[in-house]
Design a protein around this motif. Sequence first.
Motif, PDB file in Angstrom:
ATOM      1  N   VAL A  23       1.487  -0.985   0.221  1.00  8.87           N
ATOM      2  CA  VAL A  23       0.268  -0.216  -0.027  1.00  8.87           C
ATOM      3  C   VAL A  23       0.989   0.644  -0.159  1.00  8.87           C
ATOM      4  CG1 VAL A  23      -1.475   1.673   1.317  1.00  8.87           C
ATOM      5  CG2 VAL A  23      -1.698  -0.933   1.134  1.00  8.87           C
ATOM      6  N   ALA A  24       0.453   2.068  -1.050  1.00  6.34           N
ATOM      7  CA  ALA A  24       1.218   3.639  -0.621  1.00  6.34           C
ATOM      8  C   ALA A  24       1.214   4.619  -0.202  1.00  6.34           C
ATOM      9  CB  ALA A  24       1.127   3.978  -2.460  1.00  6.34           C
ATOM     10  N   GLY A  25       1.013   4.973   0.496  1.00  2.00           N
ATOM     11  CA  GLY A  25       1.369   6.709   1.819  1.00  2.00           C
ATOM     12  C   GLY A  25       0.469   7.522   0.678  1.00  2.00           C
ATOM     13  N   LEU A 112      -9.378  11.273  11.754  1.00  2.00           N
ATOM     14  CA  LEU A 112      -8.617  11.157  11.461  1.00  2.00           C
ATOM     15  C   LEU A 112      -8.193  10.893  10.237  1.00  2.00           C
ATOM     16  CD1 LEU A 112      -6.021  11.498  14.594  1.00  2.00           C
ATOM     17  CD2 LEU A 112      -5.962  12.774  13.587  1.00  2.00           C
ATOM     18  N   THR A 113      -8.796   9.869   9.726  1.00  2.00           N
ATOM     19  CA  THR A 113      -8.486   9.204   8.461  1.00  2.00           C
ATOM     20  C   THR A 113      -9.160  10.337   6.966  1.00  2.00           C
ATOM     21  OG1 THR A 113     -10.908   7.554   8.297  1.00  2.00           O
ATOM     22  CG2 THR A 113      -8.913   7.030   9.791  1.00  2.00           C
ATOM     23  N   MET A 114     -10.316  11.314   7.461  1.00  2.23           N
ATOM     24  CA  MET A 114     -10.552  11.981   6.803  1.00  2.23           C
ATOM     25  C   MET A 114      -9.563  12.430   5.697  1.00  2.23           C
ATOM     26  SD  MET A 114     -14.556  12.804   8.577  1.00  2.23           S
ATOM     27  CE  MET A 114     -15.226  11.662   8.620  1.00  2.23           C
ATOM     28  N   GLU A 115      -7.810  13.270   6.992  1.00  2.00           N
ATOM     29  CA  GLU A 115      -6.791  14.071   6.584  1.00  2.00           C
ATOM     30  C   GLU A 115      -6.438  13.291   5.084  1.00  2.00           C
ATOM     31  OE1 GLU A 115      -6.292  16.983   8.192  1.00  2.00           O
ATOM     32  OE2 GLU A 115      -8.453  17.019   8.994  1.00  2.00           O
ATOM     33  N   VAL A 116      -6.650  13.920   4.096  1.00  2.00           N
ATOM     34  CA  VAL A 116      -5.829  13.331   3.256  1.00  2.00           C
ATOM     35  C   VAL A 116      -3.891  13.833   3.239  1.00  2.00           C
ATOM     36  CG1 VAL A 116      -7.371  13.799   1.852  1.00  2.00           C
ATOM     37  CG2 VAL A 116      -5.262  15.849   2.299  1.00  2.00           C
ATOM     38  N   ASN A 166      -6.609   4.645   4.415  1.00  2.00           N
ATOM     39  CA  ASN A 166      -5.525   5.571   4.986  1.00  2.00           C
ATOM     40  C   ASN A 166      -5.241   5.117   6.627  1.00  2.00           C
ATOM     41  OD1 ASN A 166      -7.005   7.488   5.500  1.00  2.00           O
ATOM     42  ND2 ASN A 166      -6.353   8.798   5.004  1.00  2.00           N
ATOM     43  N   LEU A 167      -6.187   3.577   7.387  1.00  2.00           N
ATOM     44  CA  LEU A 167      -6.470   3.471   8.274  1.00  2.00           C
ATOM     45  C   LEU A 167      -5.528   1.987   8.250  1.00  2.00           C
ATOM     46  CD1 LEU A 167      -7.562   3.668  11.155  1.00  2.00           C
ATOM     47  CD2 LEU A 167      -9.505   2.694  10.075  1.00  2.00           C
ATOM     48  N   VAL A 168      -5.206   2.169   9.121  1.00  2.00           N
ATOM     49  CA  VAL A 168      -4.723   0.117   9.699  1.00  2.00           C
ATOM     50  C   VAL A 168      -4.324   0.188  10.661  1.00  2.00           C
ATOM     51  CG1 VAL A 168      -1.925  -0.819   9.289  1.00  2.00           C
ATOM     52  CG2 VAL A 168      -2.601   0.463   7.642  1.00  2.00           C
ATOM     53  N   LEU A 169      -4.501  -0.686  11.295  1.00  2.00           N
ATOM     54  CA  LEU A 169      -5.005  -1.904  12.507  1.00  2.00           C
ATOM     55  C   LEU A 169      -3.677  -2.832  13.027  1.00  2.00           C
ATOM     56  CD1 LEU A 169      -8.891  -2.667  11.926  1.00  2.00           C
ATOM     57  CD2 LEU A 169      -7.804  -0.358  12.632  1.00  2.00           C
ATOM     58  N   LEU A 170      -2.807  -1.998  14.404  1.00  2.00           N
ATOM     59  CA  LEU A 170      -3.093  -3.369  15.156  1.00  2.00           C
ATOM     60  C   LEU A 170      -3.054  -3.950  16.630  1.00  2.00           C
ATOM     61  CD1 LEU A 170      -0.325  -5.114  15.474  1.00  2.00           C
ATOM     62  CD2 LEU A 170       0.614  -2.709  17.092  1.00  2.00           C
ATOM     63  N   PRO A 171      -4.399  -4.959  16.320  1.00  2.00           N
ATOM     64  CA  PRO A 171      -5.004  -6.061  17.496  1.00  2.00           C
ATOM     65  C   PRO A 171      -4.417  -5.529  18.398  1.00  2.00           C
ATOM     66  CG  PRO A 171      -4.903  -6.981  15.380  1.00  2.00           C
ATOM     67  CD  PRO A 171      -4.139  -6.084  15.249  1.00  2.00           C
ATOM     68  N   ALA A 172      -4.827  -6.036  19.800  1.00  2.00           N
ATOM     69  CA  ALA A 172      -4.178  -6.006  20.864  1.00  2.00           C
ATOM     70  C   ALA A 172      -3.332  -7.645  20.978  1.00  2.00           C
ATOM     71  CB  ALA A 172      -5.490  -6.139  21.800  1.00  2.00           C
ATOM     72  N   TYR A 199       7.432   6.702   9.009  1.00  2.00           N
ATOM     73  CA  TYR A 199       6.810   7.388   8.112  1.00  2.00           C
ATOM     74  C   TYR A 199       6.316   8.894   9.183  1.00  2.00           C
ATOM     75  CZ  TYR A 199       6.869   3.202   6.309  1.00  2.00           C
ATOM     76  OH  TYR A 199       7.052   2.104   5.365  1.00  2.00           O
ATOM     77  N   SER A 200       6.897  10.068   8.273  1.00  2.00           N
ATOM     78  CA  SER A 200       6.590  11.252   8.463  1.00  2.00           C
ATOM     79  C   SER A 200       5.528  11.270   9.004  1.00  2.00           C
ATOM     80  CB  SER A 200       7.206  12.135   7.440  1.00  2.00           C
ATOM     81  OG  SER A 200       7.084  12.428   6.402  1.00  2.00           O
ATOM     82  N   ASP A 201       4.234  10.849   8.300  1.00  2.00           N
ATOM     83  CA  ASP A 201       2.970  11.295   7.901  1.00  2.00           C
ATOM     84  C   ASP A 201       1.882  11.348   8.803  1.00  2.00           C
ATOM     85  OD1 ASP A 201       3.674   8.821   6.080  1.00  2.00           O
ATOM     86  OD2 ASP A 201       1.317   9.483   5.183  1.00  2.00           O
ATOM     87  N   ARG A 202       2.444  10.027   9.545  1.00  2.00           N
ATOM     88  CA  ARG A 202       2.006   8.575  10.495  1.00  2.00           C
ATOM     89  C   ARG A 202       1.381   8.840  11.536  1.00  2.00           C
ATOM     90  NH1 ARG A 202       4.256   2.884  10.930  1.00  2.00           N
ATOM     91  NH2 ARG A 202       2.536   2.081   9.288  1.00  2.00           N
ATOM     92  N   VAL A 203       0.038   8.527  11.668  1.00  2.00           N
ATOM     93  CA  VAL A 203      -0.346   9.532  13.461  1.00  2.00           C
ATOM     94  C   VAL A 203      -0.543   8.007  14.143  1.00  2.00           C
ATOM     95  CG1 VAL A 203      -1.814  10.868  14.341  1.00  2.00           C
ATOM     96  CG2 VAL A 203      -1.011  11.512  12.284  1.00  2.00           C
TER      97      VAL A 203
END
Length: 203
Positions: A23-25, A112-116, A166-172, A199-203
């Motif tokens: 997946v590209a940023g 936050l996912t609505m931020e391009v 632009n949403l990625v998950l890391l479960p418990a 990655y500089s664009d990641r929150v």
Amino acid sequence: PPPAVEAPVAVPPSLPSSAATTVAGPDGAAKENFRNYVAVDFERLAAAGHLVPDTSVITRASEEYQQIKRRLLGNMVEGILNTPRPKNLIMITSSLPSEGKTFTSVNLALSLTMEVDHTILVIDTDIVKRDLSRAFGVEGYPGLYDLLGDDSLRLEDLLIRTSIPNLVLLPAGQDRDASTERLASAQMRALTDELAGRYSDRV
């Protein structure tokens, strides 16, 4: 009448599958290779009172989370906060159960996912309840606590790409012997530093 046909039940993998997708940023650069994918159930989120990624619908809740989001993103601007700590890490916590941690985490992430210009990585650190993982439908997947307890696992094999681009998950995770003390470990600190700096664009 024709016999009823049961819908297939999705069984989350106990181990990463062999197929991977890249997946590209926002800048077009290649990011992680994701071995897991989940379609976010918008109806389920809406039924629980959560926001859904639909910019055509403006609600009071969406406006309130926009205000919160703007302040948090504003703090990430270079020079605003005088701290050596990563500015793109946000922790949602409280001292008592049922104070809205999951509700706030889900809604803030979706806002936050609505931020391009940003990608969002949501991490569930509650191994006991796993409510955040459950909200996104990934409670059965290996995740954070498996990673902290097994040196043979790789982070990129546990991240889950979602139907929200632009949403990625890391479960418990699934590790039933996990303890919350792992969150205070040097390994966890190294992991958060890696996630914040990769990655500089990641929150």
